[in-house]
Structure formats: C-alpha cells, structure tokens
Design a protein around this motif. Structure first.
Motif, PDB file in Angstrom:
ATOM      1  N   LYS A 149     103.583 -17.382  27.692  1.00  0.00           N
ATOM      2  CA  LYS A 149     102.179 -17.804  27.661  1.00  0.00           C
ATOM      3  C   LYS A 149     102.066 -19.285  27.311  1.00  0.00           C
ATOM      4  O   LYS A 149     101.286 -20.008  27.920  1.00  0.00           O
ATOM      5  N   ASN A 150     102.851 -19.733  26.338  1.00  0.00           N
ATOM      6  CA  ASN A 150     102.828 -21.151  25.972  1.00  0.00           C
ATOM      7  C   ASN A 150     103.311 -22.010  27.127  1.00  0.00           C
ATOM      8  O   ASN A 150     102.748 -23.065  27.407  1.00  0.00           O
ATOM      9  N   ASP A 156     103.229 -21.188  30.332  1.00  0.00           N
ATOM     10  CA  ASP A 156     102.224 -21.117  31.386  1.00  0.00           C
ATOM     11  C   ASP A 156     101.043 -22.029  31.071  1.00  0.00           C
ATOM     12  O   ASP A 156     100.523 -22.708  31.954  1.00  0.00           O
ATOM     13  N   LYS A 157     100.606 -22.050  29.820  1.00  0.00           N
ATOM     14  CA  LYS A 157      99.478 -22.894  29.413  1.00  0.00           C
ATOM     15  C   LYS A 157      99.830 -24.369  29.598  1.00  0.00           C
ATOM     16  O   LYS A 157      99.016 -25.152  30.091  1.00  0.00           O
ATOM     17  N   GLU A 160      99.774 -25.046  33.251  1.00  0.00           N
ATOM     18  CA  GLU A 160      98.389 -25.077  33.719  1.00  0.00           C
ATOM     19  C   GLU A 160      97.730 -26.401  33.334  1.00  0.00           C
ATOM     20  O   GLU A 160      97.044 -27.022  34.158  1.00  0.00           O
ATOM     21  N   THR A 161      97.943 -26.858  32.115  1.00  0.00           N
ATOM     22  CA  THR A 161      97.366 -28.128  31.654  1.00  0.00           C
ATOM     23  C   THR A 161      97.899 -29.301  32.475  1.00  0.00           C
ATOM     24  O   THR A 161      97.139 -30.191  32.854  1.00  0.00           O
ATOM     25  N   GLN A 218      87.804 -20.434  31.684  1.00  0.00           N
ATOM     26  CA  GLN A 218      88.666 -20.112  30.550  1.00  0.00           C
ATOM     27  C   GLN A 218      88.798 -18.617  30.291  1.00  0.00           C
ATOM     28  O   GLN A 218      89.823 -18.170  29.788  1.00  0.00           O
ATOM     29  N   ARG A 271      95.489 -16.217  35.834  1.00  0.00           N
ATOM     30  CA  ARG A 271      95.543 -17.657  35.624  1.00  0.00           C
ATOM     31  C   ARG A 271      96.233 -18.425  36.761  1.00  0.00           C
ATOM     32  O   ARG A 271      96.166 -19.646  36.801  1.00  0.00           O
TER      33      ARG A 271
END
Length: 95
Positions: free
Chosen positions: A26-27, A29-30, A33-34, A68, A73
């Motif tokens: 998740k980290n 992926d975030k 994404e950013t 959000q 995602r």
C-alpha cells in the motif's frame, strides 16, 4: 519448545509477514500514485503552456481529491488527468 508451539510461531510469523507485505504494498502503491500525479501536473503544464503551473497543480489536486475514496486505485492518475484536462480546456474556452 514443543512441536505445537513451533507450529503456532510459524503460523504467527506467516500472518505477520502477510500483514507487513500488504502494508508495504500500500505504501509503495501510494508513492507510485503520487509520482504519477506529479507526472500529470508536468504533462498538463506543458500542454497548457500559457497557464501557470501552480494553477495546473491546483486543478489536478482538486481532481485527485475528488477520487480519494475510490477503492480501485489503478486508474486514478488517468482519471485525474482526464478530469483536469477537461477543466483546463473549459477555463481556456471561457477566457
């Protein structure tokens, strides 16, 4: 340590590893994404050359904020870019 204790520890370790891997994914992926959203700002700032990059970044951020709560995602950067591009085109037309 008895055989049952070893099995329990092994099972616990696997569960812990899975939780850790999910959190790590998740980290990651975030972060990805950013970075993709940053790329959207760069692309749109080039495409809309006369528009200040700060304004482009604001439009992109607003589009991103609106997504959000999305569960899936994978397509967020594409959807953000499409939405922001439409907003910038509409602003350009209105003058």
């Amino acid at each position: 340590m008895s055989g049952d204790d070893k099995k329990h520890d092994k099972k616990h370790d696997k569960k812990h590893d899975k939780k850790h891997d999910k959190k790590h994914d998740k980290n990651h992926d975030k972060k990805h994404e950013t970075e993709a959203i940053d790329d959207v700002v760069t692309r749109l700032a080039k495409k809309f050359d006369g528009v200040p990059k700060e304004h482009v970044a604001k439009v992109v951020a607003e589009a991103y904020d609106g997504l959000q709560s999305a569960k899936l995602r994978d397509y967020i950067p594409v959807l953000v870019e499409h939405s922001a591009k439409q907003t910038l085109k509409n602003e350009k037309r209105k003058g």
